[in-house]
Motif scaffolding. Structure first.
Motif, PDB file in Angstrom:
ATOM      1  N   ALA A  15       0.850  -1.188   0.000  1.00 23.27           N
ATOM      2  CA  ALA A  15       0.000   0.000   0.000  1.00 23.27           C
ATOM      3  C   ALA A  15       0.888   1.241   0.000  1.00 23.27           C
ATOM      4  N   ALA A  16       0.483   2.267  -0.746  1.00 25.96           N
ATOM      5  CA  ALA A  16       1.241   3.518  -0.748  1.00 25.96           C
ATOM      6  C   ALA A  16       1.222   4.144   0.644  1.00 25.96           C
ATOM      7  N   LYS A  17       0.095   4.010   1.345  1.00 27.07           N
ATOM      8  CA  LYS A  17      -0.040   4.464   2.729  1.00 27.07           C
ATOM      9  C   LYS A  17      -0.502   3.280   3.556  1.00 27.07           C
ATOM     10  N   GLN A  18       0.109   3.066   4.694  1.00 24.35           N
ATOM     11  CA  GLN A  18      -0.267   1.940   5.541  1.00 24.35           C
ATOM     12  C   GLN A  18      -1.606   2.156   6.241  1.00 24.35           C
ATOM     13  N   LYS A  19      -1.978   3.407   6.412  1.00 22.84           N
ATOM     14  CA  LYS A  19      -3.229   3.695   7.100  1.00 22.84           C
ATOM     15  C   LYS A  19      -3.967   4.797   6.344  1.00 22.84           C
ATOM     16  N   VAL A  20      -5.250   4.600   6.149  1.00 20.01           N
ATOM     17  CA  VAL A  20      -6.101   5.579   5.481  1.00 20.01           C
ATOM     18  C   VAL A  20      -7.280   5.856   6.393  1.00 20.01           C
ATOM     19  N   VAL A  21      -7.554   7.123   6.626  1.00 18.27           N
ATOM     20  CA  VAL A  21      -8.686   7.504   7.457  1.00 18.27           C
ATOM     21  C   VAL A  21      -9.807   7.941   6.524  1.00 18.27           C
ATOM     22  N   LEU A  22     -10.982   7.371   6.733  1.00 19.38           N
ATOM     23  CA  LEU A  22     -12.113   7.772   5.915  1.00 19.38           C
ATOM     24  C   LEU A  22     -13.360   7.865   6.763  1.00 19.38           C
ATOM     25  N   LYS A  23     -14.289   8.637   6.273  1.00 16.80           N
ATOM     26  CA  LYS A  23     -15.569   8.820   6.957  1.00 16.80           C
ATOM     27  C   LYS A  23     -16.635   8.054   6.193  1.00 16.80           C
ATOM     28  N   PRO A  24     -17.593   7.459   6.890  1.00 12.05           N
ATOM     29  CA  PRO A  24     -18.691   6.786   6.197  1.00 12.05           C
ATOM     30  C   PRO A  24     -19.353   7.733   5.189  1.00 12.05           C
ATOM     31  N   GLY A  25     -19.587   7.202   3.979  1.00 15.71           N
ATOM     32  CA  GLY A  25     -20.189   7.982   2.906  1.00 15.71           C
ATOM     33  C   GLY A  25     -19.176   8.623   1.987  1.00 15.71           C
TER      34      GLY A  25
END
Length: 122
Positions: A15-25
């Protein structure tokens, strides 16, 4: 983000980033870096899983390289993109509403072997 490749596929995959933060929707593209380390062209195919499994009804893959054969020339590098969305209803389900982290896992393996194994099972 967990990534792995089968030993019979000479690819580097992460993965280019080990962690991705996202919001529902929210619709989010997630990039994966891939490189064929072998001395000949090869074709791989990826499977996709996520944990905890209760998220299955809420993750939508809008675009994914998984389950499609991908061919790389010897030494070729590429970026594969997963575009996904988590349904906002995930925040209302008693099994998922308190979960703060989900793990996505991809495993790339040799497409030729996959196809042969699949044909032998029919």
């Amino acid at each position: 983000m967990l990534t792995s490749t089968h030993p019979n596929l000479p690819w580097k995959f992460k993965a280019a980033k080990q962690k991705v933060v996202l919001k529902p929707g929210e619709v989010v593209p997630i990039e994966y870096l891939v490189e064929n380390l072998g001395n000949k062209d090869s074709t791989g195919i990826a499977t996709f899983a996520y944990y905890p499994k209760e998220f299955g009804n809420y993750i939508s893959k809008l675009n994914c390289f998984c389950y499609d054969a991908q061919t790389l020339k010897s030494g070729e590098e590429d970026v594969f993109t997963l575009v996904l969305m988590v349904d906002p209803e995930v925040t209302k389900d008693s099994k998922t509403k308190k979960t703060k982290e989900v793990t996505i896992q991809f495993n790339f393996f040799n497409y030729k072997e996959y196809k042969e194994n699949k044909e032998n099972k029919i």
